[in-house]
Write a protein that holds these residues in place. Structure first.
Motif, mmCIF file in Angstrom:
data_model
loop_
_atom_site.group_PDB
_atom_site.id
_atom_site.type_symbol
_atom_site.label_atom_id
_atom_site.label_comp_id
_atom_site.label_asym_id
_atom_site.label_seq_id
_atom_site.Cartn_x
_atom_site.Cartn_y
_atom_site.Cartn_z
ATOM 1 N N THR A 345 0.660 -0.643 0.034
ATOM 2 C CA THR A 345 -0.112 0.288 -0.309
ATOM 3 C C THR A 345 1.079 1.088 0.166
ATOM 4 O O THR A 345 0.306 2.227 -0.195
ATOM 5 C CB THR A 345 -0.613 0.328 1.271
ATOM 6 O OG1 THR A 345 -0.092 0.041 2.781
ATOM 7 C CG2 THR A 345 -1.595 -1.197 1.140
ATOM 8 N N GLY A 346 2.215 1.362 -0.025
ATOM 9 C CA GLY A 346 2.991 2.528 0.111
ATOM 10 C C GLY A 346 3.903 2.384 -0.464
ATOM 11 O O GLY A 346 4.295 1.333 -1.150
ATOM 12 N N ASP A 347 5.339 3.421 -0.278
ATOM 13 C CA ASP A 347 5.860 3.559 -1.373
ATOM 14 C C ASP A 347 7.822 2.402 -0.334
ATOM 15 O O ASP A 347 8.336 2.897 -0.644
ATOM 16 C CB ASP A 347 6.563 5.112 -1.459
ATOM 17 C CG ASP A 347 6.441 5.929 -0.910
ATOM 18 O OD1 ASP A 347 6.399 5.299 0.861
ATOM 19 O OD2 ASP A 347 6.709 6.504 -1.347
ATOM 20 N N LYS A 348 7.196 1.981 1.042
ATOM 21 C CA LYS A 348 8.151 1.277 1.199
ATOM 22 C C LYS A 348 7.208 0.200 2.629
ATOM 23 O O LYS A 348 6.593 0.204 2.620
ATOM 24 C CB LYS A 348 8.551 2.681 3.259
ATOM 25 C CG LYS A 348 9.471 3.298 2.279
ATOM 26 C CD LYS A 348 10.062 4.618 2.911
ATOM 27 C CE LYS A 348 9.147 5.399 3.751
ATOM 28 N NZ LYS A 348 7.798 6.158 2.731
ATOM 29 N N ALA A 349 8.314 -1.190 2.301
ATOM 30 C CA ALA A 349 7.860 -1.400 3.237
ATOM 31 C C ALA A 349 8.851 -2.840 3.723
ATOM 32 O O ALA A 349 10.253 -2.497 4.040
ATOM 33 C CB ALA A 349 7.144 -2.881 2.822
ATOM 34 N N PHE A 350 8.894 -2.989 5.265
ATOM 35 C CA PHE A 350 9.559 -4.049 5.267
ATOM 36 C C PHE A 350 8.777 -5.264 6.546
ATOM 37 O O PHE A 350 7.802 -5.261 6.884
ATOM 38 C CB PHE A 350 10.100 -3.705 7.220
ATOM 39 C CG PHE A 350 10.893 -4.221 8.563
ATOM 40 C CD1 PHE A 350 11.851 -4.018 7.837
ATOM 41 C CD2 PHE A 350 9.837 -5.142 9.043
ATOM 42 C CE1 PHE A 350 12.700 -4.832 9.029
ATOM 43 C CE2 PHE A 350 10.745 -5.726 10.330
ATOM 44 C CZ PHE A 350 11.796 -5.862 9.654
#
Length: 358
Positions: A345-350
């Motif tokens: 859902t975003g431009d960063k993920a962990f």
């Protein structure tokens, strides 16, 4: 649907006679972890996710010796959401991942019919992507492998035997539109060469977008070259794709992740990837990659992604993993950081999770 799947599993588990005759194997992957998405317009999302590194699944595959070096083969594989205990399916499919039957010969090759992976997807997954389409660093985030670019219904696939390191495959997916044999059909192929530490392959995919009513939609084309070389201390990866025409780059993410205005997929773009993987100790592997999406249309909606991950093998069947990736969107591009199963859902993920194979 759930009752049908349970019935199949019980039947397979209790029918030892059928196992002996057909050499049937039950197999699967259970993958679960914490996924933290950041940067989307709707805010941060943290969830327990199924299939971040490899999609959770259960499958049945088997062979029957027909004599003379010829075997009958089959495969039925369905996705599972182990975070909720539900099937991971679309359009009420029971076996949404793969479902095929065919014939195989060591000297003549393999012919299969049913729902199957495209040669383009298999080339990127097996040769070009150091993340093997998994975790936050997956090449799925920017390369055009969503929807029909991953698997085809109604597919006839032929794969050659290994010929001095060379292998090839051809796929033809019937459109099944009455009165128009070309509408919605899909054609693909790949040629690969493997020799010691070198692995290189080229792949092509063509999708006819015409339907029973629209006859001027046009054709989408994708050409991919991918390679990797194992230096033992480090394995180097590379991939490059040229995408042109309608639906040549279907989005793997929601079209409104960053704006209320839908983000439209490019019809003229290239994708480039460089990556590495390296062993750490006796059981660990570090993986990293950089991907650049070059949009050649008037709005020039480019994007780039960098990613890093670590996998630790607790045994031959069980491993833990952690990964992080970030995408830089330009000029209104809307690509998201997903993983093997979820679009993100975003431009960063962990991601952090555990995977078990059986």
């Amino acid at each position: 649907m759930k009752k049908s799947l349970i019935a199949i599993a019980v039947l397979a588990a209790t029918s030892s006679a059928a196992f002996a005759q057909s050499n049937v194997t039950i197999y699967g992957i259970l993958d679960a972890g914490i996924v933290a998405d950041r940067g989307g317009k709707d805010g941060n999302v943290t969830q327990l996710n199924s299939g971040a590194a490899s999609a959770s699944r259960i499958g049945f595959k088997g062979t029957e010796d027909l004599g003379g070096g010829l075997n009958a083969i089959f495969k039925l594989e369905t996705g599972a959401k182990i975070d909720k205990g539900t099937l991971d399916n679309d359009n009420n499919r029971l076996f949404n991942r793969e479902a095929y039957v065919g014939l195989s010969s060591k000297t003549a090759g393999t012919l299969t019919l049913g729902r199957q992976y495209t040669p383009y997807y298999e080339t990127l997954r097996d040769v070009g992507d150091p993340f093997a389409m998994g975790m936050a660093g997956t090449a799925k985030n920017l390369f055009p492998v969503a929807s029909f670019m991953t698997r085809n219904d109604n597919a006839v696939v032929y794969k050659t035997p290994d010929l001095a390191g060379f292998t090839g495959s051809v796929s033809y997916s019937l459109g099944e539109v009455a009165g128009d044999a070309s509408a919605t059909r899909q054609v693909g192929g790949a040629l690969a060469y493997k020799n010691g530490p070198l692995n290189v392959a080229v792949a092509y995919n063509m999708k006819n977008n015409d339907t029973s009513t629209l006859k001027t939609a046009g054709v989408g084309h994708n050409t991919l070259i991918a390679a990797n070389y194992d230096f033992q201390v480090v394995k180097v990866f590379g991939a490059y794709s040229k995408d042109s025409g309608l639906n040549s780059a279907p989005l793997n993410s929601t079209a409104t992740a960053f704006s209320t205005v839908p983000f439209v997929a490019s019809q003229d773009s290239t994708d480039a990837l460089i990556g590495v993987s390296a062993p750490v100790g006796t059981a660990g592997t570090v993986t990293a990659s950089y991907i650049n999406k070059n949009d050649k249309e008037v709005f020039n909606r480019d994007a780039s992604q960098w990613a890093i991950g670590y996998n630790y093998a607790l045994s031959k069947r069980t491993s833990t993993y952690v990964a992080y990736a970030k995408i830089k969107n330009k000029n209104g591009a809307g690509y998201t950081v997903g993983n093997n199963t979820d679009a993100g859902t975003g431009d960063k993920a962990f991601n952090v999770g555990v995977k078990h194979s059986f």
